[in-house]
Design a protein around this motif. Sequence first.
Motif, mmCIF file in Angstrom:
data_model
loop_
_atom_site.group_PDB
_atom_site.id
_atom_site.type_symbol
_atom_site.label_atom_id
_atom_site.label_comp_id
_atom_site.label_asym_id
_atom_site.label_seq_id
_atom_site.Cartn_x
_atom_site.Cartn_y
_atom_site.Cartn_z
ATOM 1 N N GLU A 17 60.458 -11.116 47.916
ATOM 2 C CA GLU A 17 60.314 -12.213 46.972
ATOM 3 C C GLU A 17 58.860 -12.675 46.888
ATOM 4 O O GLU A 17 58.352 -12.944 45.800
ATOM 5 C CB GLU A 17 61.242 -13.361 47.362
ATOM 6 C CG GLU A 17 62.693 -13.038 47.086
ATOM 7 C CD GLU A 17 63.669 -14.086 47.598
ATOM 8 O OE1 GLU A 17 63.245 -15.036 48.286
ATOM 9 O OE2 GLU A 17 64.861 -13.933 47.313
ATOM 10 N N ALA A 18 58.178 -12.754 48.043
ATOM 11 C CA ALA A 18 56.764 -13.162 48.045
ATOM 12 C C ALA A 18 55.918 -12.153 47.280
ATOM 13 O O ALA A 18 55.051 -12.528 46.479
ATOM 14 C CB ALA A 18 56.258 -13.301 49.479
ATOM 15 N N LYS A 19 56.174 -10.875 47.494
ATOM 16 C CA LYS A 19 55.425 -9.824 46.794
ATOM 17 C C LYS A 19 55.646 -9.926 45.285
ATOM 18 O O LYS A 19 54.700 -9.818 44.497
ATOM 19 C CB LYS A 19 55.839 -8.446 47.298
ATOM 20 C CG LYS A 19 55.033 -7.305 46.653
ATOM 21 C CD LYS A 19 55.580 -5.950 47.034
ATOM 22 C CE LYS A 19 56.699 -5.559 46.193
ATOM 23 N NZ LYS A 19 56.588 -4.621 45.160
ATOM 24 N N MET A 20 56.895 -10.184 44.872
ATOM 25 C CA MET A 20 57.185 -10.302 43.441
ATOM 26 C C MET A 20 56.470 -11.504 42.828
ATOM 27 O O MET A 20 55.979 -11.426 41.698
ATOM 28 C CB MET A 20 58.688 -10.393 43.214
ATOM 29 C CG MET A 20 59.375 -9.054 43.284
ATOM 30 S SD MET A 20 61.066 -9.192 42.747
ATOM 31 C CE MET A 20 61.895 -8.928 44.292
ATOM 32 N N ILE B 272 53.624 -12.900 43.887
ATOM 33 C CA ILE B 272 52.189 -12.572 43.814
ATOM 34 C C ILE B 272 51.932 -11.591 42.673
ATOM 35 O O ILE B 272 50.956 -11.714 41.932
ATOM 36 C CB ILE B 272 51.686 -12.017 45.166
ATOM 37 C CG1 ILE B 272 51.766 -13.113 46.232
ATOM 38 C CG2 ILE B 272 50.262 -11.483 45.049
ATOM 39 C CD1 ILE B 272 51.573 -12.603 47.652
ATOM 40 N N GLU B 273 52.836 -10.636 42.509
ATOM 41 C CA GLU B 273 52.680 -9.653 41.429
ATOM 42 C C GLU B 273 52.759 -10.324 40.055
ATOM 43 O O GLU B 273 52.006 -9.985 39.150
ATOM 44 C CB GLU B 273 53.748 -8.570 41.575
ATOM 45 C CG GLU B 273 53.471 -7.321 40.820
ATOM 46 C CD GLU B 273 54.337 -6.161 41.288
ATOM 47 O OE1 GLU B 273 53.934 -5.020 41.011
ATOM 48 O OE2 GLU B 273 55.376 -6.381 41.927
ATOM 49 N N LYS B 274 53.671 -11.266 39.904
ATOM 50 C CA LYS B 274 53.765 -11.996 38.634
ATOM 51 C C LYS B 274 52.464 -12.745 38.360
ATOM 52 O O LYS B 274 51.948 -12.709 37.250
ATOM 53 C CB LYS B 274 54.944 -12.961 38.657
ATOM 54 C CG LYS B 274 56.271 -12.290 38.441
ATOM 55 C CD LYS B 274 57.349 -13.331 38.309
ATOM 56 C CE LYS B 274 58.675 -12.693 38.071
ATOM 57 N NZ LYS B 274 58.869 -12.232 36.726
ATOM 58 N N LEU B 275 51.952 -13.436 39.377
ATOM 59 C CA LEU B 275 50.696 -14.166 39.209
ATOM 60 C C LEU B 275 49.571 -13.210 38.810
ATOM 61 O O LEU B 275 48.769 -13.516 37.931
ATOM 62 C CB LEU B 275 50.330 -14.911 40.493
ATOM 63 C CG LEU B 275 51.223 -16.094 40.857
ATOM 64 C CD1 LEU B 275 50.898 -16.600 42.253
ATOM 65 C CD2 LEU B 275 51.095 -17.208 39.832
ATOM 66 N N ALA B 276 49.520 -12.043 39.448
ATOM 67 C CA ALA B 276 48.487 -11.054 39.133
ATOM 68 C C ALA B 276 48.605 -10.561 37.689
ATOM 69 O O ALA B 276 47.603 -10.222 37.060
ATOM 70 C CB ALA B 276 48.577 -9.877 40.103
ATOM 71 N N ASN B 277 49.823 -10.544 37.164
ATOM 72 C CA ASN B 277 50.054 -10.107 35.791
ATOM 73 C C ASN B 277 49.969 -11.247 34.783
ATOM 74 O O ASN B 277 50.296 -11.074 33.613
ATOM 75 C CB ASN B 277 51.416 -9.410 35.679
ATOM 76 C CG ASN B 277 51.376 -8.022 36.273
ATOM 77 O OD1 ASN B 277 50.516 -7.223 35.935
ATOM 78 N ND2 ASN B 277 52.304 -7.742 37.177
ATOM 79 N N GLU C 164 66.162 -12.298 41.652
ATOM 80 C CA GLU C 164 65.304 -11.901 40.532
ATOM 81 C C GLU C 164 65.615 -10.469 40.091
ATOM 82 O O GLU C 164 65.659 -10.171 38.896
ATOM 83 C CB GLU C 164 63.839 -12.026 40.929
ATOM 84 C CG GLU C 164 62.910 -11.761 39.763
ATOM 85 C CD GLU C 164 61.471 -12.090 40.106
ATOM 86 O OE1 GLU C 164 60.785 -11.197 40.634
ATOM 87 O OE2 GLU C 164 61.056 -13.223 39.824
ATOM 88 N N GLN C 165 65.849 -9.569 41.045
ATOM 89 C CA GLN C 165 66.200 -8.197 40.699
ATOM 90 C C GLN C 165 67.562 -8.154 40.012
ATOM 91 O O GLN C 165 67.744 -7.412 39.044
ATOM 92 C CB GLN C 165 66.193 -7.310 41.944
ATOM 93 C CG GLN C 165 64.806 -7.038 42.476
ATOM 94 C CD GLN C 165 64.827 -6.368 43.843
ATOM 95 O OE1 GLN C 165 65.650 -6.694 44.700
ATOM 96 N NE2 GLN C 165 63.913 -5.434 44.040
ATOM 97 N N ILE C 166 68.512 -8.948 40.507
ATOM 98 C CA ILE C 166 69.835 -8.990 39.877
ATOM 99 C C ILE C 166 69.699 -9.422 38.416
ATOM 100 O O ILE C 166 70.352 -8.860 37.536
ATOM 101 C CB ILE C 166 70.787 -9.928 40.649
ATOM 102 C CG1 ILE C 166 71.134 -9.309 42.016
ATOM 103 C CG2 ILE C 166 72.067 -10.201 39.853
ATOM 104 C CD1 ILE C 166 71.912 -10.223 42.954
#
Length: 178
Positions: free
Chosen positions: A10-13, A15-20, A73-75
Motif C-alpha cells: 500500500e505504501a509503494k502504491m 508513493i507511485e501515485k504521487l510520483a505519477n 485498491e487492487q480489488i
Amino acid sequence: MKEDLTKLLEAKMIIEKLANGVNPIDQSQIDSSHFLNDSKIIRSLFYLVNYLNDEISNSKIIGKPKRFIITEEQIAKIQLPTGKLGLNDFAAAVNEVIDPLFTKKLSGAIVSKKLKELAILSETVNEDGRKRTVTNEISSSYGIEMITRFYDGRPYNQVVFDELGKEFLLNNLNRLFE
C-alpha cells in the motif's frame, strides 16, 4: 508478516501515485504548480518506488510468495468480463491487478476450495470416480449456478457466477483468504 507485506504494498502504491502526479486520496491530478510536481521530487519518488521494489523482491520478507494477498485498491481495479463468469476467468481477472513478486497468483481451484469450505459450493464424485464441484441449495442465493457448456463437441457442467455472485466474490476476496 502478511500484514507487513500488505502495508509495504500500500505504501509503494501511494508513493507511485504521487510520483505519477495523482492524489492517492481522491485520485485527482495534482496541480502543476504543487511542489510534488517538481521534477526533482518526481525523480526522487520514482527512485524510492524502484528501491522498494528491489528491496522487497531481494529480501527475506517474501521469497517466493506462499499466500494470496490483495489490497483494497487492487480489488477496485479488477475488471470482470460481462455475463456469467467461471472461476478460472475470475481468477485470471484478479491476477491482472496483482504483483506476482509479492503475492501468490489466484486460481479457480483455490477459490472453489474456499467456497466449498464455507459450504457455498459442494463436491460430488462422478461415475468414473472423479470429483466435481457442484452447486447446492444455498449457491443460488450467492448468485452461483451450474450451466452446461461444450468443449470439442462434448457437454460439461460449469459453475458460474452472475452479477450478484461476482459482487460477492469481490466484496469477500480478502475474507476468503485470511
